[in-house]
Design an enzyme around this catalytic site. Structure first.
Site, PDB file in Angstrom:
ATOM      1  N   HIS A  73       0.831  -1.214   0.000  1.00  0.00           N
ATOM      2  CA  HIS A  73       0.000   0.000   0.000  1.00  0.00           C
ATOM      3  C   HIS A  73       0.863   1.260   0.000  1.00  0.00           C
ATOM      4  O   HIS A  73       1.364   1.680   1.042  1.00  0.00           O
ATOM      5  CB  HIS A  73      -0.875  -0.044   1.266  1.00  0.00           C
ATOM      6  CG  HIS A  73      -1.933   0.994   1.319  1.00  0.00           C
ATOM      7  ND1 HIS A  73      -3.156   0.765   1.901  1.00  0.00           N
ATOM      8  CD2 HIS A  73      -1.965   2.282   0.910  1.00  0.00           C
ATOM      9  CE1 HIS A  73      -3.890   1.860   1.824  1.00  0.00           C
ATOM     10  NE2 HIS A  73      -3.187   2.793   1.238  1.00  0.00           N
ATOM     11  N   PHE A  96       2.527   6.794  -5.025  1.00  0.00           N
ATOM     12  CA  PHE A  96       3.678   7.439  -5.673  1.00  0.00           C
ATOM     13  C   PHE A  96       3.243   8.644  -6.515  1.00  0.00           C
ATOM     14  O   PHE A  96       4.076   9.302  -7.150  1.00  0.00           O
ATOM     15  CB  PHE A  96       4.479   6.439  -6.516  1.00  0.00           C
ATOM     16  CG  PHE A  96       5.389   5.525  -5.713  1.00  0.00           C
ATOM     17  CD1 PHE A  96       5.426   5.569  -4.329  1.00  0.00           C
ATOM     18  CD2 PHE A  96       6.215   4.601  -6.355  1.00  0.00           C
ATOM     19  CE1 PHE A  96       6.262   4.730  -3.588  1.00  0.00           C
ATOM     20  CE2 PHE A  96       7.059   3.760  -5.629  1.00  0.00           C
ATOM     21  CZ  PHE A  96       7.082   3.818  -4.252  1.00  0.00           C
ATOM     22  N   ARG A  97       1.934   8.943  -6.530  1.00  0.00           N
ATOM     23  CA  ARG A  97       1.400  10.215  -7.082  1.00  0.00           C
ATOM     24  C   ARG A  97       1.659  10.447  -8.571  1.00  0.00           C
ATOM     25  O   ARG A  97       1.596  11.599  -9.020  1.00  0.00           O
ATOM     26  CB  ARG A  97       1.968  11.411  -6.309  1.00  0.00           C
ATOM     27  CG  ARG A  97       1.926  11.324  -4.801  1.00  0.00           C
ATOM     28  CD  ARG A  97       0.526  11.312  -4.267  1.00  0.00           C
ATOM     29  NE  ARG A  97       0.483  11.496  -2.818  1.00  0.00           N
ATOM     30  CZ  ARG A  97      -0.516  11.093  -2.056  1.00  0.00           C
ATOM     31  NH1 ARG A  97      -1.562  10.467  -2.589  1.00  0.00           N
ATOM     32  NH2 ARG A  97      -0.506  11.307  -0.770  1.00  0.00           N
ATOM     33  N   ASN A 101      -5.227   6.597  -6.565  1.00  0.00           N
ATOM     34  CA  ASN A 101      -5.689   7.999  -6.461  1.00  0.00           C
ATOM     35  C   ASN A 101      -4.675   8.971  -7.063  1.00  0.00           C
ATOM     36  O   ASN A 101      -4.184   9.884  -6.408  1.00  0.00           O
ATOM     37  CB  ASN A 101      -6.072   8.378  -5.021  1.00  0.00           C
ATOM     38  CG  ASN A 101      -4.939   8.225  -4.022  1.00  0.00           C
ATOM     39  OD1 ASN A 101      -3.944   7.561  -4.293  1.00  0.00           O
ATOM     40  ND2 ASN A 101      -5.092   8.843  -2.863  1.00  0.00           N
ATOM     41  N   ASP A 142      -8.911   3.609  -2.602  1.00  0.00           N
ATOM     42  CA  ASP A 142      -8.205   4.057  -1.400  1.00  0.00           C
ATOM     43  C   ASP A 142      -8.218   5.573  -1.239  1.00  0.00           C
ATOM     44  O   ASP A 142      -8.007   6.325  -2.181  1.00  0.00           O
ATOM     45  CB  ASP A 142      -6.766   3.563  -1.382  1.00  0.00           C
ATOM     46  CG  ASP A 142      -6.114   3.887  -0.059  1.00  0.00           C
ATOM     47  OD1 ASP A 142      -6.613   3.402   0.958  1.00  0.00           O
ATOM     48  OD2 ASP A 142      -5.148   4.675  -0.044  1.00  0.00           O
ATOM     49  N   HIS A 185      -5.278  -0.630   5.873  1.00  0.00           N
ATOM     50  CA  HIS A 185      -4.968   0.063   7.140  1.00  0.00           C
ATOM     51  C   HIS A 185      -6.028  -0.047   8.235  1.00  0.00           C
ATOM     52  O   HIS A 185      -6.652   0.937   8.614  1.00  0.00           O
ATOM     53  CB  HIS A 185      -4.618   1.535   6.890  1.00  0.00           C
ATOM     54  CG  HIS A 185      -5.467   2.274   5.876  1.00  0.00           C
ATOM     55  ND1 HIS A 185      -6.832   2.309   5.922  1.00  0.00           N
ATOM     56  CD2 HIS A 185      -5.112   2.992   4.796  1.00  0.00           C
ATOM     57  CE1 HIS A 185      -7.287   3.024   4.919  1.00  0.00           C
ATOM     58  NE2 HIS A 185      -6.270   3.439   4.206  1.00  0.00           N
ATOM     59  N   ASP A 205       1.309   2.651   3.676  1.00  0.00           N
ATOM     60  CA  ASP A 205       0.435   3.766   3.275  1.00  0.00           C
ATOM     61  C   ASP A 205       1.273   5.036   3.041  1.00  0.00           C
ATOM     62  O   ASP A 205       0.860   6.148   3.409  1.00  0.00           O
ATOM     63  CB  ASP A 205      -0.685   4.027   4.279  1.00  0.00           C
ATOM     64  CG  ASP A 205      -1.800   4.888   3.689  1.00  0.00           C
ATOM     65  OD1 ASP A 205      -1.742   5.219   2.483  1.00  0.00           O
ATOM     66  OD2 ASP A 205      -2.732   5.229   4.435  1.00  0.00           O
ATOM     67  N   HIS A 228       3.193  14.343   0.675  1.00  0.00           N
ATOM     68  CA  HIS A 228       2.495  15.614   0.414  1.00  0.00           C
ATOM     69  C   HIS A 228       3.497  16.755   0.509  1.00  0.00           C
ATOM     70  O   HIS A 228       4.481  16.656   1.253  1.00  0.00           O
ATOM     71  CB  HIS A 228       1.399  15.862   1.456  1.00  0.00           C
ATOM     72  CG  HIS A 228       0.198  14.979   1.299  1.00  0.00           C
ATOM     73  ND1 HIS A 228      -0.648  15.037   0.215  1.00  0.00           N
ATOM     74  CD2 HIS A 228      -0.297  14.009   2.111  1.00  0.00           C
ATOM     75  CE1 HIS A 228      -1.614  14.146   0.364  1.00  0.00           C
ATOM     76  NE2 HIS A 228      -1.426  13.495   1.495  1.00  0.00           N
ATOM     77  N   GLY A 273      -1.846  12.209   5.760  1.00  0.00           N
ATOM     78  CA  GLY A 273      -0.878  11.238   5.241  1.00  0.00           C
ATOM     79  C   GLY A 273       0.512  11.428   5.803  1.00  0.00           C
ATOM     80  O   GLY A 273       0.890  12.521   6.231  1.00  0.00           O
TER      81      GLY A 273
HETATM   82  O1  DOR Z   1      -3.636   9.461   5.197  1.00  0.00           O
HETATM   83  C1  DOR Z   1      -3.958   9.021   4.100  1.00  0.00           C
HETATM   84  N1  DOR Z   1      -3.467   9.565   2.965  1.00  0.00           N
HETATM   85  N2  DOR Z   1      -4.824   8.003   4.017  1.00  0.00           N
HETATM   86  C2  DOR Z   1      -5.340   7.589   2.849  1.00  0.00           C
HETATM   87  O2  DOR Z   1      -6.116   6.664   2.853  1.00  0.00           O
HETATM   88  C3  DOR Z   1      -4.981   8.285   1.591  1.00  0.00           C
HETATM   89  C4  DOR Z   1      -3.656   8.932   1.720  1.00  0.00           C
HETATM   90  C5  DOR Z   1      -3.323   9.876   0.585  1.00  0.00           C
HETATM   91  O3  DOR Z   1      -3.529   9.524  -0.583  1.00  0.00           O
HETATM   92  O4  DOR Z   1      -2.786  10.950   0.863  1.00  0.00           O
END
Ligand code: DOR
Length: 410
Positions: free
Chosen positions: A60, A63-64, A94, A151, A213, A278, A282, A293
């Site tokens: 999980h 990598f954006r 996502n 997710d 998670h 996870d 950011h 996150g």
């Molecule tokens: O804290 C989180 N950030 N939980 C998630 O389920 C998604 C993730 C994110 O994509 O930033």
């Protein structure tokens, strides 16, 4: 060059511990023993005073890429992964565009192959654009992904989730839900209600479920009941839900000490199968605006080693099961053990203390409450199929190309 001999290293995996040598040829572990003669031309990595484990697999991570290169991309994500001891990552959909089409899944796989540092297994979106309104073309996506997930969001619509379960069962793919109903004041209940629903739907549809998670004792209880009934379910917990406390924004939220103890117990008795990071990078601006996150893939092992293994709450063999063997089994890969015939994927670490500074990270992001903390268990080397991917600060493709450049031939 996929041959390597690691000498005089302490080796630990889920079932064994010994000191000796590991011989990898053609990317596969060929022998593990007290003393293996060095075949001519095979590079030798001296492991004295260090510990080797099977490399880690992350079920999980985010990598954006495509869409948010200011947070991370497939190259920096892969570098962060090998810096953290991982050789396999499963990437959440996502992105922007969302990974709800074969084109995006193929883009991710092709770019990851070109980078060549880690193996990437994309996860496809359950619903178009993660909007929870209409199913993604799951049949078209299935050949390119191992699982389906929205997710970051729960699928609120029961009928849509029921149809997703039925299709996942037919397609032989895993459903990997983020269990959280929106609009509820109690976050534990929001998770537990959706876990209960998804277990019930999966039981009826006969589809494989992997729960993202988990973070509440109630969810653990529901999974315990489902496993007793042989519902085909596995689940994961993050390092931060096992080790960290406070109000650092992350989804699901960090939990109190009693809950952390309960989650650890659930791992030990086999109700929770695996630990997954996870990894959610950011920018400082997004974080300041409340983005949830933790950028966690590089500190996963050191934080678990420091908080759980060194104090004696978890053995290294247990940790190896949760970070390597269990995720390998969930993905169906011949990895996760230090045994002849398994892939030559290893992580080697040293027992030294280090401070988490800004320049520790290979990820583009440093959003973690661990900045400035002192931890043990820094990764020294990551080997992927017999090739050095990371060694003492140097990364393949960035700092060297052929590992003979960093290890003299034996
Ligand atoms: O804290 C989180 N950030 N939980 C998630 O389920 C998604 C993730 C994110 O994509 O930033």
């Amino acid at each position: 060059m996929k041959d390597l001999l690691i000498q005089g290293v302490r080796m630990v995996d889920a079932d064994q511990e010994l000191v000796g040598d590991i011989l990898i040829r053609g990317g596969i572990i060929r022998a593990v023993g007290e003393r293996i003669p060095a075949p001519r031309g095979v590079p030798v990595l001296p492991g004295k005073g260090k510990t080797a484990l099977p490399a880690f697999l992350d079920l999980h991570a985010h990598f954006r890429d495509p869409g948010f290169p200011e947070k991370e991309d497939l190259l920096t994500g892969a570098r962060a992964a090998v810096h953290g001891g991982f050789t396999v990552v499963s990437l959440m959909p996502n992105t922007e565009p969302v990974c709800d089409s074969p084109e995006i899944a193929r883009y991710i796989s092709a770019k990851a192959r070109e980078i060549g540092l880690v193996e990437v297994y994309p996860v496809g979106a359950i619903t178009v654009g993660l909007q929870g309104k209409e199913l993604s073309p799951l049949e078209d996506l299935a050949p390119f992904v191992w699982a389906f997930s929205d997710d970051g969001k729960g699928v609120e619509d029961h009928e849509l989730m029921w149809q997703a379960c039925r299709k996942a069962a037919t397609l032989g793919r895993v459903l990997f839900p983020h269990c959280q109903f929106s609009g509820m004041s109690d976050q534990a209940l929001a998770q537990e209600l959706m876990v209960a629903r998804d277990l019930w739907l999966a039981r009826r549809a006969g589809c494989r479920l992997h729960l993202a998670h988990l973070s509440t004792p109630g969810a653990v209880k529901l999974v315990t009941l489902a496993k007793a009934e042989r519902v085909p379910v596995t689940c994961e917990v993050t390092p931060h839900h096992l080790c960290l406390e406070g109000d650092y924004p992350v989804n699901p939220p960090l939990v109190a000490r009693e809950t952390r103890v309960a989650l650890l117990e659930a791992l030990k008795v086999g109700v929770i199968d695996a630990i997954a990071t996870d990894h959610a990078p950011h920018t400082p601006e997004d974080k300041a605006a409340g983005a949830p996150g933790i950028s966690g893939i590089e500190l996963c092992f050191p934080v678990l080693y420091t908080e759980l293994v060194r104090p004696g709450a978890l053995s290294l063999a247990e940790l190896s099961r949760y970070l390597s063997l269990a995720p390998a089994q969930i993905l169906g890969l011949r990895k996760g053990r230090l045994r002849a015939g398994y892939d030559g994927d290893l992580v080697v670490f040293c027992e030294e203390e280090f401070t988490v500074s800004e320049d520790f990270f290979c990820s583009k992001s440093r959003n973690t409450p661990l900045l400035g903390k002192r931890l043990w268990g820094e990764v020294w080397a990551t080997i992927h199929r017999g090739e050095v991917a990371y060694l003492a600060g140097a990364i393949k493709g960035r700092d060297f190309h052929d590992h003979r450049q960093v290890i003299p031939s034996g």
